[in-house]
Design a protein around this motif. Structure first.
Motif, short mmCIF file in Angstrom:
data_model
loop_
_atom_site.label_atom_id
_atom_site.label_comp_id
_atom_site.label_asym_id
_atom_site.label_seq_id
_atom_site.Cartn_x
_atom_site.Cartn_y
_atom_site.Cartn_z
N LYS A 1 -8.76 15.15 0.14
CA LYS A 1 -10.11 15.50 -0.32
C LYS A 1 -10.02 16.44 -1.51
O LYS A 1 -9.24 17.37 -1.52
N LEU B 1 0.84 -1.21 0.00
CA LEU B 1 0.00 0.00 0.00
C LEU B 1 0.87 1.25 0.00
O LEU B 1 1.73 1.43 0.87
N GLU C 1 -1.34 11.30 2.24
CA GLU C 1 -2.15 11.93 3.26
C GLU C 1 -1.89 13.43 3.29
O GLU C 1 -0.83 13.90 2.89
N GLN D 1 0.07 5.23 0.04
CA GLN D 1 -1.03 6.18 0.17
C GLN D 1 -0.53 7.57 0.53
O GLN D 1 0.49 7.72 1.21
N LEU E 1 3.36 9.97 -4.31
CA LEU E 1 2.44 8.85 -4.54
C LEU E 1 2.80 8.09 -5.81
O LEU E 1 2.97 6.87 -5.79
N THR F 1 -0.71 -1.04 -4.61
CA THR F 1 -1.97 -0.29 -4.57
C THR F 1 -1.67 1.15 -4.20
O THR F 1 -1.00 1.41 -3.19
N GLN F 2 -2.17 2.08 -5.00
CA GLN F 2 -1.98 3.51 -4.74
C GLN F 2 -3.30 4.10 -4.26
O GLN F 2 -4.36 3.85 -4.85
N LYS F 3 -3.23 4.91 -3.21
CA LYS F 3 -4.44 5.47 -2.63
C LYS F 3 -4.16 6.88 -2.15
O LYS F 3 -3.15 7.15 -1.49
N SER F 4 -5.05 7.81 -2.50
CA SER F 4 -4.92 9.20 -2.06
C SER F 4 -6.04 9.51 -1.08
O SER F 4 -7.21 9.29 -1.37
N ARG F 5 -5.66 10.03 0.07
CA ARG F 5 -6.64 10.39 1.10
C ARG F 5 -6.84 11.88 1.19
O ARG F 5 -7.31 12.41 2.20
N THR G 1 3.68 10.74 2.36
CA THR G 1 3.42 9.48 1.65
C THR G 1 3.78 8.33 2.57
O THR G 1 4.91 8.25 3.06
#
Length: 493
Positions: free
Chosen positions: A492, A403, A407, A405, A467, A486-490, A417
């Motif tokens: 908004k 992971l 933040e 991600q 990221l 897996t790439q994930k952006s938190r 990151t």
């Protein structure tokens, strides 16, 4: 004394000699020899109508004379010697009345300078010396008379030849390369994202970009300095520095593009940071452990010895081979091996009581194999191949992707990151953190994930928006296939 580009009919500066011919020759044509009184493009010129005497006169530099631009005036090729108190060169015929008057006055001053006995001797000798040392004199003159454009020319030289040992030159080179890689549709872009995803990847191979060692110190200062040169524009958006526009007609931008085109695609590509082929290769494969209820299937053939161990793991091909041998021994392999006749063991182990399959039914071999695989305990076998040897990791269940991600920190002003799950793929967290810190020139820390389990794992915290860059780096440098990241952006919005 008047100065002009060799072969050009018009002068770009006037001044007085500061040394005699003998002194100039004895010093090897070094030192100050001319005191400039007025030049094209200086502050005095800026106070007037800013008239350009000839199309080849540019603020950046004065281009060679082209007779086709003024109707092929033959007199222009003869130089400034044609100027006299009562006449004008043909190239001045197209100028306005005020400019003609100013040029006539300048011509009178030059003629008066030529007429003096002492000055005439010095001037003629200096003209001969200029022809012998054309490149040196032209360089010295431009350095004194074109002070306003000196910084731009220095920048252009930095673009042409990059000194990786000069932090400022390297930073400017990477900035220009990054600007060429950003599309207008991507703007505005946060400054830290622009630095991580565009400036750092533009480093020449083997170079280390450290802004703290340069005069810029930080990314906003690098951008603001070039905003003053009108190369780009930046502004604060929600208290975060953003790159909002790029001047693609700026001389620095065009010079870099021309330099890259002159080097050719292969040489231009070599100035970018090209990731080397990964020396680490990671392979992930599924393995299966057999429960005691299905042991008879695996003890009927060649897998008998292996199946005697409760901890033995079988690959998919091993399971298919064991099923085929078992069905053949029971006389249930039909259709050239493409179908299996179910016996009491297969019906009881592979199907529920509510399902319609009964003993004696015939199913395709592939369908029966899929049923059998679902009844086995799945494991993941990860093999990390390195020049020092292979490392193997066994994990119960399917391998979970690593992971990466992003933040938001400090109300959108900073980003961090986070990377976790690297232990699954036999990647040492401390080794990965050191490599990421060196790659992105950013601070990185390693901490244990919250939880009480012994194998909970660790997490890497990397400062900045990395990221996309971190995921690509792990894929290319550590050999981890893309489907296991897996790439994930938190953030908004």
């Amino acid at each position: 004394m008047a100065l002009s580009v060799p072969g050009h009919p018009l002068s770009f500066a006037v001044g007085t000699m500061e040394t005699s011919t003998a002194e100039a020759r004895s010093s090897g044509m070094k030192g100050r020899g001319l005191k400039v009184a007025h030049s094209f493009g200086d502050l005095l010129w800026g106070l007037g109508p800013k008239t350009v005497p000839y199309p080849s006169f540019k603020l950046e530099r004065i281009m060679p004379y082209d007779a086709s631009q003024d109707g092929g005036i033959s007199a222009a090729a003869e130089g400034i010697q044609q100027l006299s108190v009562g006449g004008q060169p043909a190239a001045l015929a197209k100028l306005g009345p005020s400019e003609k008057t100013r040029r006539a006055a300048a011509a009178s001053a030059r003629q008066a300078a030529f007429s003096g006995s002492d000055t005439e001797s010095d001037t003629e000798t200096e003209t001969e010396t200029e022809e012998e040392t054309e490149s040196e004199t032209e360089s010295e003159t431009e350095s004194e008379t074109e002070s306003e454009t000196e910084s731009e020319e220095d920048d252009e030289e930095e673009v042409a030849v990059v000194d990786v040992n000069d932090p400022d030159a390297l930073a400017v080179h990477c900035l220009l390369a990054a600007l060429h890689g950003v599309q207008d549709s991507q703007l505005p872009m946060p400054a830290d994202k622009f630095y991580a995803q565009h400036i750092l990847p533009a480093k020449p191979e083997g170079a280390v970009l450290d802004l703290k060692k340069s005069s810029f110190k930080k990314v906003p200062k690098l951008l603001s300095d070039h905003q003053k040169k009108k190369l780009l524009a930046q502004k604060l958006v929600h208290k975060v520095d953003h790159l909002v526009s790029i001047n693609r007609q700026h001389p620095l931008y065009l010079q870099f593009a021309a330099s890259a085109a002159a080097r050719g695609p292969q040489q231009a590509a070599s100035t970018k940071a090209v990731p080397a082929a990964a020396q680490v290769h990671i392979t992930v494969s599924a393995a299966y452990r057999v429960p005691s209820s299905l042991q008879p299937i695996f003890t009927a053939g060649s897998t008998r010895d292996k199946a005697s161990s409760r901890d033995a793991l079988f690959s998919r091909d091993d399971v298919a081979g064991a099923l085929r041998e078992y069905a053949s021994c029971q006389g249930g392999l039909k259709g050239g091996g493409g179908a299996v006749v179910l016996d009491r063991l297969l019906v009881g182990a592979l199907f529920n009581k509510k399902e319609p399959e009964v003993e004696g039914d015939q199913l395709s071999f592939e369908h029966t194999l899929q049923r059998l695989l679902k009844k086995l305990q799945q494991w993941s076998r990860i093999v990390c191949s390195t020049p020092q040897g292979d490392r193997q990791v066994l994990k119960k269940g399917a391998a979970q992707p690593m992971l990466v991600q992003l933040e938001d920190r400090a109300g959108g002003r900073k980003h961090i990151t986070r990377i976790s799950g690297m232990e699954t793929y036999a990647i040492d967290p401390d080794e990965l953190a050191t490599a990421l810190q060196r790659k992105f020139q950013s601070s990185a820390s390693v901490a244990k994930l919250p939880g009480k389990a012994a194998d909970i794992g660790k997490e890497i915290a990397l400062q900045g928006d990395c990221l996309l860059g971190a995921a690509d780096f792990i894929q290319t440098e550590f050999g981890l296939p893309k489907e296991y990241i897996t790439q994930k952006s938190r953030i908004k919005g």
